[in-house]
Design an enzyme around this catalytic site. Structure first.
Site, PDB file in Angstrom:
ATOM      1  NE  ARG A  19       1.988   1.804   5.136  1.00 18.82           N
ATOM      2  CZ  ARG A  19       2.369   0.455   5.356  1.00 18.82           C
ATOM      3  NH1 ARG A  19       1.243  -0.569   5.164  1.00 18.82           N
ATOM      4  NH2 ARG A  19       3.281  -0.065   6.071  1.00 18.82           N
ATOM      5  N   GLY A  20       4.556   1.072   2.020  1.00 17.28           N
ATOM      6  CA  GLY A  20       5.614   0.387   2.458  1.00 17.28           C
ATOM      7  C   GLY A  20       6.318   0.286   1.271  1.00 17.28           C
ATOM      8  CB  ALA A  21       9.884   0.593   0.854  1.00 16.32           C
ATOM      9  CB  CYS A 132       5.971   0.623  10.815  1.00 10.73           C
ATOM     10  SG  CYS A 132       5.444   1.473   9.433  1.00 10.73           S
ATOM     11  CB  ALA A 136      10.890  -7.185   4.491  1.00  5.98           C
ATOM     12  CG  ASP A 201      10.594   3.349   4.335  1.00  6.18           C
ATOM     13  OD1 ASP A 201      10.294   2.631   5.195  1.00  6.18           O
ATOM     14  OD2 ASP A 201       9.760   3.644   3.319  1.00  6.18           O
ATOM     15  CG  ASN A 211      11.672   1.135   9.509  1.00  6.88           C
ATOM     16  OD1 ASN A 211      10.956   0.972   8.162  1.00  6.88           O
ATOM     17  ND2 ASN A 211      11.015   0.444  10.269  1.00  6.88           N
ATOM     18  CE  LYS A 212       5.886   4.964   8.866  1.00  8.86           C
ATOM     19  NZ  LYS A 212       5.802   6.226   8.116  1.00  8.86           N
ATOM     20  CE  LYS A 237      12.175  -2.006   0.714  1.00  9.38           C
ATOM     21  NZ  LYS A 237      11.741  -2.886   2.081  1.00  9.38           N
TER      22      LYS A 237
HETATM   23  C1  RUB Z   1       6.341   1.934   5.868  1.00  6.36           C
HETATM   24  C2  RUB Z   1       7.698   1.576   6.716  1.00  6.36           C
HETATM   25  C3  RUB Z   1       8.082  -0.003   6.328  1.00  6.36           C
HETATM   26  C4  RUB Z   1       9.234   0.221   5.241  1.00  6.36           C
HETATM   27  C5  RUB Z   1       9.517  -1.486   5.025  1.00  6.36           C
HETATM   28  O1  RUB Z   1       6.238   3.250   6.006  1.00  6.36           O
HETATM   29  O2  RUB Z   1       8.409   2.446   7.284  1.00  6.36           O
HETATM   30  O3  RUB Z   1       8.936  -0.409   7.492  1.00  6.36           O
HETATM   31  O4  RUB Z   1       8.442   0.923   4.443  1.00  6.36           O
HETATM   32  O5  RUB Z   1       8.308  -1.818   4.170  1.00  6.36           O
HETATM   33  P1  RUB Z   1       4.908   4.112   5.465  1.00  6.36           P
HETATM   34  P2  RUB Z   1       8.322  -3.281   3.338  1.00  6.36           P
HETATM   35  O6  RUB Z   1       3.879   3.307   5.948  1.00  6.36           O
HETATM   36  O7  RUB Z   1       4.963   5.621   5.656  1.00  6.36           O
HETATM   37  O8  RUB Z   1       4.890   3.535   3.883  1.00  6.36           O
HETATM   38  O9  RUB Z   1       9.172  -4.120   4.052  1.00  6.36           O
HETATM   39  O10 RUB Z   1       6.899  -3.540   2.993  1.00  6.36           O
HETATM   40  O11 RUB Z   1       9.175  -2.728   2.284  1.00  6.36           O
END
Ligand code: RUB
Length: 319
Positions: A19-21, A132, A136, A201, A211-212, A237
């Protein structure tokens, strides 16, 4: 059928073990490479058809993180070029691997660069709030802390999936003083916060940040308290679809993430909703920290476009 690793990736993204974009995008790139290596064919039409099928399976996993389609577009546009030029299967497969590796590498380096750019915006003694779990954001905080900037971090739990606990664990292990708070207390604590930094996201062409769930309420509280609200986000993004009038789909997750099945059965008159993301309008965003520099939400579009030169073709490469 693709190999087991491919389905581990699609399931892993769907069930949020991955998870995480940013990580979703990198793992999806790996998925495409795994699929490409497994397609047993000497016919390039068949190979290309199977690769597009793999891309569609990856796309179906989660809808909001546009980093995923952007990563697939990055790879498939290159692959399609080779396919259209009459490349052999071996040729097309090699381009898939190279493009996938290139995306993963540039994504990791983007997260690192964001850390450098963002750390420059933090000052000794800052109390930063995040929501969240974003790689980044962690890169910014980790970099600042590592270069001797004395910061404290407030982290919201980020119900219902509690990704804030991951952030709290990761950054406290780096030695950053971390305070964990419940989501609804963000406004209560805002008077002691100097800067808010969240991830993204998706970023829309009007500068809105997706975002979350809960991010927009935090942005509102930050604006009210005149606290800087910054977003740490790689240029991939950006959602090119929003430039053409499309909207970013907000993922609705299973209600069992909010209450148990037993509870639901006992209270049949209650409806539960569980959107995973929300939209923060650009007027609440002071800066977007990207790998190529710090932009305003209104100029991010040009940064992303200059970087990727999307042609906004009518047909996506996986169709
Ligand atoms: C994760 C979320 C993160 C973004 C950015 O949501 O909202 O803030 O994805 O993350 P989930 P990154 O847990 O539902 O995937 O900076 O790691 O891309």
């Amino acid at each position: 059928m693709f190999p087991e690793r491919f389905y581990e990736i699609t399931e892993g993204i769907r069930t949020m073990q991955i998870r995480g974009a940013g990580l979703i995008a990198r793992t999806a790139s790996e998925g495409l490479q795994v699929a490409s290596e497994s397609i047993d064919s000497t016919d390039s039409d068949h190979f290309w058809g199977q690769l597009k099928k793999a891309a569609r399976l990856l796309l179906e996993t989660r809808p909001t993180a546009v980093s995923l389609p952007n990563a697939l577009r990055f790879i498939l546009t290159r692959v399609k070029g080779r396919y259209d030029a009459g490349g052999s299967v071996a040729d097309i497969r090699r381009v898939t691997t190279e493009a996938s590796e290139e995306f993963i590498e540039s994504s990791l380096s983007a997260v690192d660069r964001i850390g450098i750019m963002g750390a420059g915006r933090l000052e000794d003694g800052d109390i930063v709030l995040t929501h969240c779990n974003s790689q980044a954001v962690n890169s910014v905080i980790g970099r600042a802390h590592g270069s001797g900037i004395n910061i404290q971090l407030y982290v919201t739990e980020s119900r219902p999936r509690y990704q804030g606990l991951i952030t709290a664990k990761q950054l406290s292990e780096l030695g950053v003083p971390v305070t964990l708070i419940v989501d609804s207390s963000a406004r209560y604590f805002m008077s002691r916060i100097d800067k808010v930094i969240v991830g993204a996201d998706a970023l829309a062409s009007n500068g809105a940040v997706i975002n979350k769930i809960g991010t927009s309420s935090i942005a509102l509280a930050a604006r009210e308290a005149r606290v800087q609200f910054m977003v740490a986000a790689e240029t991939y993004k950006f959602s090119p679809e929003t430039f053409l009038g499309g909207l970013v789909e907000i993922e609705e997750r299973p209600v069992e993430e909010v209450v148990s099945t037993d509870w639901l059965k006992k209270h049949p008159g209650v409806r539960v909703l569980n959107p995973a993301f929300d939209v923060t309008p650009p007027e609440y965003v002071d800066a977007i920290i990207t790998e190529v520099g710090i932009a305003s939400p209104y100029t991010f579009l040009f940064l992303a476009r200059e970087r990727y030169g999307w042609t906004f073709e009518e047909t996506e490469p996986w169709v």
